[in-house]
Design an enzyme around this catalytic site. Structure first.
Site, PDB file in Angstrom:
ATOM      1  N   CYS A  45       0.943  -1.165  -0.052  1.00  0.00           N
ATOM      2  CA  CYS A  45       0.128  -0.256   0.137  1.00  0.00           C
ATOM      3  C   CYS A  45       0.744   1.285  -0.038  1.00  0.00           C
ATOM      4  CB  CYS A  45      -0.990   0.159   1.134  1.00  0.00           C
ATOM      5  SG  CYS A  45      -2.002  -1.276   1.077  1.00  0.00           S
ATOM      6  N   THR A  46       1.801   1.191   0.866  1.00  0.00           N
ATOM      7  CA  THR A  46       2.919   2.326   0.757  1.00  0.00           C
ATOM      8  C   THR A  46       3.495   2.559  -0.475  1.00  0.00           C
ATOM      9  OG1 THR A  46       3.207   2.037   3.147  1.00  0.00           O
ATOM     10  CG2 THR A  46       5.013   3.461   1.899  1.00  0.00           C
TER      11      THR A  46
END
Length: 153
Positions: A45-46
């Site tokens: 996600c990052t």
């Protein structure tokens, strides 16, 4: 049934990482890029959001607004945004309604968690119709950033 290009984008109002209500309808006349992601502070996600952050300049002058959306709380998203210096708002779909409307919601996720946003990307045109839609079943995959960029042009 999944959303397809040409269909009207489901309308929504969510609370942002700045703790303000944001409605899709506020952006009629602009392109909108939505990045759904499972959870803040996780590696893929990052990577997804940092890729958008690092390519944010590409969207300058294209009359486009980028948003990240997850089921995390607005407070968690505010910290995630701060720590990663994202230039775009993160929206909390804590009630899971928008993820469901966009066909981007896992019934069951890792560790038996239910109701988690799938990794997905949508481009919405100036008339609020879907012009690009990608929903990934495997949370370890990243969206096609080149295709997203092409859809925004």
């Amino acid at each position: 049934m999944s959303l397809q290009p040409g269909q009207p984008a489901p309308q929504f109002t969510l609370v942002s990482s700045e703790k303000k209500e944001v409605s899709l309808s506020d952006f009629k006349g602009r392109k909108v890029i939505l990045h759904f992601f499972p959870f803040a502070f996780t590696s893929v996600c990052t990577t997804q959001l940092c890729t958008m952050r690092d390519n944010f300049g590409y969207y300058d002058g294209l009359n486009a607004q980028v948003f990240g959306i997850s089921v995390d709380s607005p407070f968690t998203l505010a910290k995630f945004k701060e720590e990663n210096n994202y230039q775009f708002p993160l929206l909390s779909d804590f009630n899971k309604e928008v993820s469901a409307a966009y066909g981007a919601l896992y019934d069951s996720f890792a560790f038996g968690l239910k109701g988690v946003s799938k990794r997905a990307a949508f481009v919405i045109d100036e008339q609020q119709n879907i012009s690009y839609a990608e929903v990934l079943e495997n949370a370890g995959d990243l969206p096609d950033f080149n295709a997203i960029a092409e859809a925004v042009k």
